[in-house]
Design an enzyme around this catalytic site. Structure first.
Site, PDB file in Angstrom:
ATOM      1  N   GLU A 171       0.826  -1.212   0.000  1.00  0.00           N
ATOM      2  CA  GLU A 171       0.000   0.000   0.000  1.00  0.00           C
ATOM      3  C   GLU A 171       0.862   1.264   0.000  1.00  0.00           C
ATOM      4  O   GLU A 171       0.486   2.276  -0.613  1.00  0.00           O
ATOM      5  CB  GLU A 171      -0.943  -0.028   1.197  1.00  0.00           C
ATOM      6  CG  GLU A 171      -2.015  -1.103   1.054  1.00  0.00           C
ATOM      7  CD  GLU A 171      -2.907  -1.236   2.269  1.00  0.00           C
ATOM      8  OE1 GLU A 171      -4.126  -1.043   2.136  1.00  0.00           O
ATOM      9  OE2 GLU A 171      -2.372  -1.545   3.365  1.00  0.00           O
ATOM     10  N   GLU A 176      -4.040  -9.499   3.216  1.00  0.00           N
ATOM     11  CA  GLU A 176      -4.847  -9.210   4.402  1.00  0.00           C
ATOM     12  C   GLU A 176      -5.983 -10.213   4.611  1.00  0.00           C
ATOM     13  O   GLU A 176      -6.275 -10.611   5.748  1.00  0.00           O
ATOM     14  CB  GLU A 176      -5.425  -7.784   4.308  1.00  0.00           C
ATOM     15  CG  GLU A 176      -4.452  -6.687   4.722  1.00  0.00           C
ATOM     16  CD  GLU A 176      -3.502  -6.270   3.627  1.00  0.00           C
ATOM     17  OE1 GLU A 176      -2.771  -5.283   3.805  1.00  0.00           O
ATOM     18  OE2 GLU A 176      -3.468  -6.941   2.565  1.00  0.00           O
TER      19      GLU A 176
END
Length: 250
Positions: A104, A124
């Site tokens: 990210e 995730e």
């Protein structure tokens, strides 16, 4: 500075795969503020030390200890970076793993230069989490929709070579050469009028968020601001004089 007008920012937690703890978040927040406020810096390169990982994302030891909030800052949110207001060009120089929050962080940069052994992933969902620091929407903007959705839903890893084929990565280089290549790219960018670059990217970054009329207006506004600068006059002078322009950034 690693080159004229090009700064290098390094995450220094190689012993923890450059995972983000409170110190890293605070340090990146400070680094962004320093870069963005320094008129002599036109391009910034962001990398992680050690060559094994760009960043493995959030330090799960910190998370499990209840220190999740320390990984965020008011201005930058996760890692002090992913939502930090930035006008200048940021290049991620990726060596090794860019996983979860580390990916990210790279996605929050404008450009990515990657070593050929690097891999990217948003794992995730394999831990019951959401890539909420920008991954779930920035990846869809950066890749073909079906590919991005598969990566988000499976948590699978994307090799650097495939990332380049899909347009996520600008350049793939041999292991150990990502920073050097990112620096070369930064030098090329810094050879252009810095305010014109920033204003151009300011419009381009909004391309997927606004309609054509709004973007056209933003383009005209950007050009109007550029026309008030010394560099706007220098460009034609240099062209007529058949010489390299001397940009001053104002």
């Amino acid at each position: 500075m690693v080159a004229p007008h090009v700064a290098l920012v390094t995450i220094r937690r190689a012993e923890a795969r450059n995972s983000v703890n409170a110190a890293v978040a605070a340090g990146l927040d400070r680094a962004v503020k320093q870069v963005e406020s320094d008129p002599d810096i036109w391009v910034a390169i962001l990398t992680g030390e050690g060559g094994v990982a760009f960043s493995a994302g959030a330090d799960l030891k910190e998370v499990s200890a209840g220190n999740m909030q320390g990984l965020y800052t008011a201005d930058g949110q996760f890692a002090g970076f992913v939502k930090h207001p930035r006008d200048k060009v940021w290049i991620a120089a990726v060596e090794g793993f860019a996983l979860a929050g580390g990916f990210e962080i790279a996605l929050a940069c404008d450009l990515i230069v990657s070593a050929d052994h690097s891999v990217f992933a948003l794992p995730e969902v394999t831990r019951g989490l959401v890539a909420a620091a920008g991954g779930v929407y920035r990846l869809v903007r950066a890749l073909p929709r079906a590919v991005a959705l598969e990566l988000i839903a499976t948590g699978d890893r994307l090799p650097a070579s495939r990332a380049a084929e899909l347009g996520l990565v600008n350049r793939v280089v041999p292991k150990g050469e990502a920073v050097a290549e990112a620096t070369a790219l930064g030098v090329r960018i810094a050879g252009n009028a810095p305010i014109a670059v920033r204003e151009s990217l300011g419009v381009a970054r909004s391309a997927l968020d606004l309609d054509d009329d709004a973007l056209f207006s933003r383009g005209l506004e950007a050009q109007s601001r550029v026309m008030l600068t010394e560099d706007f006059k220098e460009g034609p002078r240099a062209f007529i004089g058949k010489r390299a322009p001397n940009w001053v950034g104002r």
